[in-house]
Design a protein around this motif. Structure first.
Motif, PDB file in Angstrom:
ATOM      1  N   GLN A 162      -3.253  -3.414   5.446  1.00  0.00           N
ATOM      2  CA  GLN A 162      -2.661  -2.428   4.548  1.00  0.00           C
ATOM      3  C   GLN A 162      -3.634  -1.293   4.252  1.00  0.00           C
ATOM      4  O   GLN A 162      -3.234  -0.124   4.181  1.00  0.00           O
TER       5      GLN A 162
ATOM      6  N   PHE B 185      -3.340   2.668   4.793  1.00  0.00           N
ATOM      7  CA  PHE B 185      -3.610   3.640   3.732  1.00  0.00           C
ATOM      8  C   PHE B 185      -4.583   4.717   4.195  1.00  0.00           C
ATOM      9  O   PHE B 185      -4.500   5.867   3.748  1.00  0.00           O
TER      10      PHE B 185
ATOM     11  N   GLU C  61      -2.580   7.288   5.794  1.00  0.00           N
ATOM     12  CA  GLU C  61      -1.695   7.975   4.852  1.00  0.00           C
ATOM     13  C   GLU C  61      -2.459   8.748   3.774  1.00  0.00           C
ATOM     14  O   GLU C  61      -1.846   9.288   2.858  1.00  0.00           O
TER      15      GLU C  61
ATOM     16  N   VAL D 299      -4.465   7.716   1.363  1.00  0.00           N
ATOM     17  CA  VAL D 299      -4.455   7.082   0.043  1.00  0.00           C
ATOM     18  C   VAL D 299      -5.894   6.984  -0.447  1.00  0.00           C
ATOM     19  O   VAL D 299      -6.793   6.572   0.293  1.00  0.00           O
TER      20      VAL D 299
ATOM     21  N   ALA E 276      -5.622   2.414  -4.765  1.00  0.00           N
ATOM     22  CA  ALA E 276      -4.474   1.519  -4.660  1.00  0.00           C
ATOM     23  C   ALA E 276      -4.651   0.329  -5.591  1.00  0.00           C
ATOM     24  O   ALA E 276      -5.776  -0.037  -5.957  1.00  0.00           O
TER      25      ALA E 276
ATOM     26  N   VAL F 112       4.522  -2.508   0.130  1.00  0.00           N
ATOM     27  CA  VAL F 112       3.520  -1.453   0.285  1.00  0.00           C
ATOM     28  C   VAL F 112       4.161  -0.095   0.045  1.00  0.00           C
ATOM     29  O   VAL F 112       5.215   0.211   0.601  1.00  0.00           O
ATOM     30  N   ARG F 113       3.518   0.713  -0.784  1.00  0.00           N
ATOM     31  CA  ARG F 113       4.033   2.049  -1.102  1.00  0.00           C
ATOM     32  C   ARG F 113       2.882   3.040  -1.151  1.00  0.00           C
ATOM     33  O   ARG F 113       1.739   2.658  -1.415  1.00  0.00           O
ATOM     34  N   THR F 114       3.209   4.313  -0.973  1.00  0.00           N
ATOM     35  CA  THR F 114       2.194   5.371  -1.060  1.00  0.00           C
ATOM     36  C   THR F 114       2.625   6.472  -2.026  1.00  0.00           C
ATOM     37  O   THR F 114       2.090   7.582  -1.973  1.00  0.00           O
ATOM     38  N   ASP F 115       3.586   6.173  -2.904  1.00  0.00           N
ATOM     39  CA  ASP F 115       4.101   7.196  -3.810  1.00  0.00           C
ATOM     40  C   ASP F 115       3.932   6.829  -5.279  1.00  0.00           C
ATOM     41  O   ASP F 115       4.651   7.317  -6.139  1.00  0.00           O
TER      42      ASP F 115
ATOM     43  N   LYS G 286      -3.207  10.210  -2.158  1.00  0.00           N
ATOM     44  CA  LYS G 286      -2.072   9.442  -2.650  1.00  0.00           C
ATOM     45  C   LYS G 286      -2.570   8.215  -3.408  1.00  0.00           C
ATOM     46  O   LYS G 286      -3.716   7.786  -3.234  1.00  0.00           O
TER      47      LYS G 286
ATOM     48  N   GLY H 192      -1.608   4.244  -3.874  1.00  0.00           N
ATOM     49  CA  GLY H 192      -0.838   3.244  -3.152  1.00  0.00           C
ATOM     50  C   GLY H 192      -0.607   1.959  -3.926  1.00  0.00           C
ATOM     51  O   GLY H 192      -1.314   1.649  -4.884  1.00  0.00           O
TER      52      GLY H 192
END
Length: 210
Positions: A56, A60, A63, A65, A68, A114-117, A161, A163
């Motif tokens: 993960q 990230f 992305e 990130v 997190a 899993v999110r990035t927002d 971002k 995460g």
């Protein structure tokens, strides 16, 4: 967590005695060469298998990130707390909550995956990319309160971002703090951040230079 030798996954466990505030302790780890740095409370239990976490964090990296955690929020209100208001409508992630009085554990599953927002994450466990950590500032708002929200807002303000990790953890703490201290810290942080971004904050909010 005082053994600096890596285990088979290449993860190092390091002493948290350096630095006075939690922000300073996080920043102080940069002398160890790594891609990601994970801070966790001593009463937080993590799985033995770090493989999914490594995968993960690699995602990230792609992305962009910077910070997190395992549970947090998609919208940050002036309360500067991820759990209030509007939980679970705007909260995401999952964590198992343990209690000191012996009552059964509660799984707080507000949207696992899993999110990035995200906008903020709970500070019981936080992962920091080295790239962001090199730009991170240790603000003296309070030694132990609101460092998590401040770090997330710093990341967003720098274009990173925030995460959410899908990594099952258990926290043996109800989050003990003094309400008066929390409110005083919130006021200090709002005095700093309110000129820089409009609240409530979402992941696409625009930050201003002051």
């Amino acid at each position: 967590m005082k053994d600096p030798r890596p285990d088979s996954t290449g993860i190092h466990y390091i002493d948290n005695s350096r630095g006075e505030t939690l922000s300073e302790k996080i920043k102080a780890q940069l002398d160890l060469d790594a891609d990601w740095y994970i801070f966790r409370h001593e009463d937080l239990s993590v799985p033995a298998d770090f493989g999914p976490l490594v995968d993960q964090l690699t995602f990230f990296d792609r992305e962009h990130v910077g910070v997190a955690g395992v549970i947090g929020t998609l919208c940050l209100f002036p309360t500067l707390t991820w759990w209030n208001p509007m939980r679970p409508q705007v909260t995401v992630g999952a964590i198992t909550q343990g209690f000191s009085n012996g009552q059964p554990d509660v799984l707080m599953a507000d949207g696992p995956g899993v999110r990035t927002d995200a906008v903020s994450v709970d500070g019981c466990v936080m992962a920091f990319s080295r790239e962001f950590l090199e730009r991170f500032e240790s603000h003296p708002f309070h030694p132990r309160l609101c460092y998590d929200v401040d770090a997330c807002l710093q990341a967003l303000s720098l274009g990173y971002k925030v995460g959410i990790l899908d990594f099952p953890c258990r926290h043996q703490s109800e989050g003990k703090f003094d309400i008066g201290e929390l409110e005083a810290t919130r006021k200090k942080m709002m005095a700093y951040w309110a000129p820089r971004v409009d609240f409530p904050v979402i992941h696409t909010s625009k930050f201003r230079r002051v």
